[in-house]
Structure formats: structure tokens, C-alpha cells
Design an enzyme around this catalytic site. Structure first.
Site, PDB file in Angstrom:
ATOM      1  N   SER A 141       0.569  -1.280  -0.064  1.00  0.00           N
ATOM      2  CA  SER A 141       0.121  -0.440   0.049  1.00  0.00           C
ATOM      3  C   SER A 141       0.786   0.856   0.163  1.00  0.00           C
ATOM      4  O   SER A 141       2.237   1.583   0.363  1.00  0.00           O
ATOM      5  CB  SER A 141      -0.723  -0.107   1.590  1.00  0.00           C
ATOM      6  OG  SER A 141      -1.308   1.426   1.537  1.00  0.00           O
ATOM      7  N   TYR A 154      -3.117  -0.592  10.532  1.00  0.00           N
ATOM      8  CA  TYR A 154      -3.207  -0.145   8.824  1.00  0.00           C
ATOM      9  C   TYR A 154      -1.659  -0.093   8.618  1.00  0.00           C
ATOM     10  O   TYR A 154      -0.623  -1.151   7.580  1.00  0.00           O
ATOM     11  CB  TYR A 154      -4.332   0.253   8.448  1.00  0.00           C
ATOM     12  CG  TYR A 154      -4.229  -0.507   6.960  1.00  0.00           C
ATOM     13  CD1 TYR A 154      -4.658  -1.477   6.394  1.00  0.00           C
ATOM     14  CD2 TYR A 154      -3.650   1.238   6.042  1.00  0.00           C
ATOM     15  CE1 TYR A 154      -4.922  -1.863   4.962  1.00  0.00           C
ATOM     16  CE2 TYR A 154      -3.370   0.424   4.722  1.00  0.00           C
ATOM     17  CZ  TYR A 154      -4.712  -0.433   4.272  1.00  0.00           C
ATOM     18  OH  TYR A 154      -4.968  -1.213   2.781  1.00  0.00           O
TER      19      TYR A 154
END
Length: 250
Positions: A141, A154
Site C-alpha cells: 500500500s 493498518y
């Protein structure tokens, strides 16, 4: 040159592929010549996704369950044939300020975003090592490199995916495997539905991203085909950012 990027005769297993990024990558790999195995926990969603692709294998298992993963992968290889490409795409998000972040949500993030990469990666790599070849692509990501308020856990999981990718390459390159990651920026997916629907966030994102827009999931396909193909035969342990330039600018 077309042979360099061809996936003809290759089989790819993609975790979390009944929708979103995983489904888009499945569609793209099929277009490049690969056969695809869709994975998820919901068999009904997998069946619908396979039908939408015009036919694909499905393999339902919980990517966070080590024993279930091993049994499913070993059983598929024995019954159907080799998995040449693995895309570790399964993931989840939970948005809450860090001081109030629920412990159970943190644990779910760890299991879904990190442990699944280990479980499925190890199960598939054991077969790839025996064949002396294989491609593993982990979906990281933009948060592998950058933090944003409200998603600290996250961010930690995606940072770990980047480093686990380096570890996979370090251990398995000598066996003929190429292990790399794709780090998407902000894409219009079900995982980001709440952000896409927020005009204030979208305006901020468009200003913050040099490309000036959200990404389209189809724009991840080229990177995945490259890392799945012979074109990346000497690329290992790399995280490829597909983010419209967001990690390149202040």
C-alpha cells in the site's frame, strides 16, 4: 517482446479476489494468458466472480488459518496442477483514532493483512521451490511508506508486508522465485468506499496526488503482469508504487 510479458500456460492464485483489486488483477492476468484461481471465504461470491470472468477455478479457504491454507494449497496442487503465480491480495481496513483503536480490530488487521501473506506465501512457495520457479506478488500500500491519521495499525501492517516481501526474496531467490510487492495508492475500491463518498476527502486527495485523481483498479494490471512474467526475472524484493505520484511529492 510479447513473449516477454506473456502468461500463457501459467496459473495464478489470487487471494481475496471476488471483488475489488483482486478481481481486477484476475481479469488482467487472464487477458495476459494465465488461468486464474479465485480465493475467498464466501463461496457464493467466488462462484459469481468466476462466472463474470467467463470461467475460472475457485478455491475457498480462510487465508488467516494456517492449517486450512496448507490443506487447500496442497490439495489443489495434487489434484489440478502447479500454482505458478501467487498474488497475496487479501486485506482489510479499520479506521479509528489510535488512542481509541479496539484491540480486537488490531488483531484482525494483523491476521488478515500480515499473517495471511505468511501462511499462503509459505504454502505455495514450498511447491514452487521444488520446481525451481515461481512468482509471488504481495499487495502492499501507499501506507507501506506513508502514514495518515486514523489508520496507524493498518499502516503498521502494510509496512510489515513490504519487509516480509524483502524477506521472502532473501530466502527464496536462490530457489528461482521472484518475490515482489505492488503498493497501490488511493483507488476506488469497496475498501475505500467511505472515502470515495466523502467529498472533502476526495478533494484533499486530488490536490495531494500529482495525477490529480483517484486510481482506477485496472491501472494496477500492468504492474501485476510485469511482476508475473519473464520480464521481471531479475526483479526481487522490490515494492512497486502505483500511486499517481503521491509518494514522490510533498
Amino acid at each position: 517482446m510479447s513473449d516477454l510479458f506473456s502468461l500463457q500456460g501459467k496459473r495464478a492464485l489470487i487471494t481475496g479476489s471476488s471483488q475489488g483489486i483482486g478481481f481486477a488483477l484476475a481479469k488482467g492476468l487472464i487477458a495476459a494468458g494465465a488461468s486464474v484461481v479465485l480465493n475467498g471465504r464466501n463461496t457464493e461470491k467466488l462462484t459469481k466472480a468466476a462466472a463474470a470472468l467467463g470461467g475460472a477455478d475457485t478455491l475457498a479457504f480462510d487465508a488467516t488459518d494456517h492449517d486450512a491454507v496448507r490443506a487447500a494449497v496442497d490439495g489443489f496442487e495434487a489434484a489440478t496442477g502447479p500454482i505458478d503465480i501467487l498474488v497475496n491480495n487479501a486485506g482489510m481496513q479499520h479506521r479509528t483514532e489510535l488512542e481509541n483503536f479496539p484491540a480486537d480490530a488490531f488483531e484482525r488487521l494483523l491476521q488478515t493483512n500480515i499473517a495471511s501473506v505468511f501462511h499462503v506465501g509459505q504454502a505455495v512457495a514450498r511447491h514452487m521451490i521444488g520446481r525451481g520457479a515461481g512468482k509471488i506478488i504481495n499487495i502492499a500500500s501507499v501506507q507501506t511508506a506513508l502514514a495518515r491519521p486514523g489508520i496507524a495499525p493498518y499502516t503498521a501492517t502494510k509496512g510489515a508486508v513490504g519487509n516480509l516481501t524483502k524477506g521472502m526474496a532473501t530466502d527464496w531467490a536462490k530457489h528461482g522465485l521472484q518475490c515482489n510487492a505492488i503498493a497501490p495508492g488511493y483507488f476506488d475500491t469497496p475498501l475505500n468506499a467511505a472515502l470515495v463518498a466523502d467529498p472533502e476527502f476526495s478533494a484533499w486527495l486530488e490536490k495531494r496526488t500529482p495525477a490529480g485523481r483517484w486510481g482506477n483498479v485496472d491501472e494496477l494490471v500492468g504492474a501485476c503482469v510485469f511482476l508475473s512474467s519473464a520480464a521481471s526475472s531479475f526483479v526481487n524484493g522490490h515494492t512497486l508504487y502505483v500511486d499517481g505520484g503521491i509518494t514522490a511529492s510533498l
